[in-house]
Design a protein around this motif. Structure first.
Motif, PDB file in Angstrom:
ATOM      1  N   PHE A 136       0.858  -1.180   0.000  1.00 18.04           N
ATOM      2  CA  PHE A 136       0.000   0.000   0.000  1.00 18.04           C
ATOM      3  C   PHE A 136       0.895   1.232   0.000  1.00 18.04           C
ATOM      4  O   PHE A 136       1.975   1.235   0.600  1.00 18.04           O
ATOM      5  CB  PHE A 136      -0.919   0.018   1.223  1.00 18.04           C
ATOM      6  CG  PHE A 136      -2.053  -0.965   1.116  1.00 18.04           C
ATOM      7  CD1 PHE A 136      -2.987  -0.875   0.102  1.00 18.04           C
ATOM      8  CD2 PHE A 136      -2.193  -1.983   2.041  1.00 18.04           C
ATOM      9  CE1 PHE A 136      -4.037  -1.765   0.000  1.00 18.04           C
ATOM     10  CE2 PHE A 136      -3.241  -2.881   1.952  1.00 18.04           C
ATOM     11  CZ  PHE A 136      -4.164  -2.777   0.925  1.00 18.04           C
ATOM     12  N   ASP A 148       0.874   4.265   1.454  1.00 18.15           N
ATOM     13  CA  ASP A 148       1.269   4.844   2.741  1.00 18.15           C
ATOM     14  C   ASP A 148       1.317   3.792   3.841  1.00 18.15           C
ATOM     15  O   ASP A 148       1.097   4.088   5.007  1.00 18.15           O
ATOM     16  CB  ASP A 148       0.292   5.961   3.129  1.00 18.15           C
ATOM     17  CG  ASP A 148       0.356   7.129   2.164  1.00 18.15           C
ATOM     18  OD1 ASP A 148       1.464   7.432   1.691  1.00 18.15           O
ATOM     19  OD2 ASP A 148      -0.709   7.721   1.870  1.00 18.15           O
ATOM     20  N   GLY A 149       1.622   2.576   3.482  1.00 21.09           N
ATOM     21  CA  GLY A 149       1.612   1.477   4.447  1.00 21.09           C
ATOM     22  C   GLY A 149       2.980   1.195   5.034  1.00 21.09           C
ATOM     23  O   GLY A 149       3.866   2.052   5.090  1.00 21.09           O
ATOM     24  N   SER A 186      -7.638  -4.907   4.907  1.00 20.18           N
ATOM     25  CA  SER A 186      -6.897  -4.089   5.879  1.00 20.18           C
ATOM     26  C   SER A 186      -6.093  -5.068   6.714  1.00 20.18           C
ATOM     27  O   SER A 186      -6.664  -5.852   7.463  1.00 20.18           O
ATOM     28  CB  SER A 186      -7.862  -3.308   6.768  1.00 20.18           C
ATOM     29  OG  SER A 186      -8.591  -2.390   6.019  1.00 20.18           O
ATOM     30  N   ARG A 204      -0.006  -4.918   6.049  1.00 24.45           N
ATOM     31  CA  ARG A 204       0.598  -4.018   5.070  1.00 24.45           C
ATOM     32  C   ARG A 204       0.293  -2.567   5.414  1.00 24.45           C
ATOM     33  O   ARG A 204       1.015  -1.667   5.024  1.00 24.45           O
ATOM     34  CB  ARG A 204       0.085  -4.317   3.654  1.00 24.45           C
ATOM     35  CG  ARG A 204       0.514  -5.687   3.155  1.00 24.45           C
ATOM     36  CD  ARG A 204      -0.116  -6.008   1.839  1.00 24.45           C
ATOM     37  NE  ARG A 204      -1.561  -6.175   2.028  1.00 24.45           N
ATOM     38  CZ  ARG A 204      -2.434  -6.300   1.034  1.00 24.45           C
ATOM     39  NH1 ARG A 204      -2.010  -6.248  -0.219  1.00 24.45           N
ATOM     40  NH2 ARG A 204      -3.710  -6.475   1.276  1.00 24.45           N
ATOM     41  N   ILE A 205      -0.775  -2.331   6.175  1.00 23.11           N
ATOM     42  CA  ILE A 205      -1.172  -0.980   6.574  1.00 23.11           C
ATOM     43  C   ILE A 205      -0.651  -0.652   7.974  1.00 23.11           C
ATOM     44  O   ILE A 205      -0.033   0.375   8.194  1.00 23.11           O
ATOM     45  CB  ILE A 205      -2.702  -0.827   6.541  1.00 23.11           C
ATOM     46  CG1 ILE A 205      -3.215  -1.004   5.106  1.00 23.11           C
ATOM     47  CG2 ILE A 205      -3.134   0.518   7.101  1.00 23.11           C
ATOM     48  CD1 ILE A 205      -4.714  -1.089   4.998  1.00 23.11           C
ATOM     49  N   TYR A 206      -0.912  -1.522   8.950  1.00 21.69           N
ATOM     50  CA  TYR A 206      -0.601  -1.195  10.349  1.00 21.69           C
ATOM     51  C   TYR A 206       0.553  -1.983  10.937  1.00 21.69           C
ATOM     52  O   TYR A 206       0.822  -1.890  12.126  1.00 21.69           O
ATOM     53  CB  TYR A 206      -1.844  -1.340  11.229  1.00 21.69           C
ATOM     54  CG  TYR A 206      -2.655  -2.586  10.974  1.00 21.69           C
ATOM     55  CD1 TYR A 206      -2.230  -3.826  11.410  1.00 21.69           C
ATOM     56  CD2 TYR A 206      -3.854  -2.511  10.284  1.00 21.69           C
ATOM     57  CE1 TYR A 206      -2.960  -4.951  11.168  1.00 21.69           C
ATOM     58  CE2 TYR A 206      -4.602  -3.631  10.036  1.00 21.69           C
ATOM     59  CZ  TYR A 206      -4.150  -4.855  10.484  1.00 21.69           C
ATOM     60  OH  TYR A 206      -4.884  -5.978  10.226  1.00 21.69           O
TER      61      TYR A 206
END
Length: 182
Positions: free
Chosen positions: A130, A132-133, A156, A159-161
């Motif tokens: 992602f 902005d991941g 979700s 890769r995001i958090y």
């Protein structure tokens, strides 16, 4: 006449005993039901849990509005386990793809764990980063896991958090109860 009175007394005694026995049996039944409810409450508070899916991150394995039964006591996760966790005030489910000490990278070739490209027959879309991941490559820390949703284009996930702490995971999915589309 005397015999008739004795018979009437016996009948009244039997009625009293039966009436007392019925009340006693009814109270005993209600206590059993209450005990069963308490035991089920304790089991589903500390050993098992139930969560409803509210997204399509795990589709097709787990569809929107399915119920997932999960086991709370097993914290030894391996690659392939589906875990239930809370993130951003939402109950979510994702598949563990890497555990402590594994190196995760997402390149143009796809998902790589410890330098090997991962190919899964149940994943129908490419694994991409992602914008902005999480920055890759990364090494999964001690007491953490890296999770990805099966529906990689909209999921979700880590890769995001980033990696999930094992203590933040509610449990390991053990059964899926399909509630619609049967």
């Amino acid at each position: 006449m005397n015999e008739t009175k004795q018979e009437m007394n016996k009948i009244q005694e039997i009625k009293k005993v039966n009436k007392y026995s019925f009340k006693k049996d009814l109270i005993f039944l209600l206590l059993k039901i209450l005990l069963i409810i308490c035991v089920m409450f304790l089991i589903f508070s500390f050993v098992y849990g139930i969560a409803r899916t509210n997204d399509i991150s795990m589709k097709p394995a787990i569809k929107d509005s399915d119920l997932v039964l999960y086991y709370r006591l097993d914290k030894n996760f391996v690659s392939g386990d589906v875990v239930v966790f809370k993130k951003n005030n939402r109950i979510m489910m994702s598949r563990v793809v890497a555990v402590a000490g594994d190196q995760v990278d997402i390149t143009k070739d796809g998902l790589m764990i410890n330098g090997a490209v991962q190919i899964s027959q149940d994943i129908y879309s490419d694994t991409t980063q992602f914008k902005d991941g999480t920055d890759f490559p990364l090494t999964v820390g001690q007491g953490q896991v890296f999770v990805l949703g099966d529906n990689r284009t909209v999921a979700s996930d880590s890769r995001i958090y980033g990696c999930l702490n094992i203590n933040d995971i509610k449990g390991k999915a053990i059964a899926v109860i399909r509630t619609r589309g049967i």
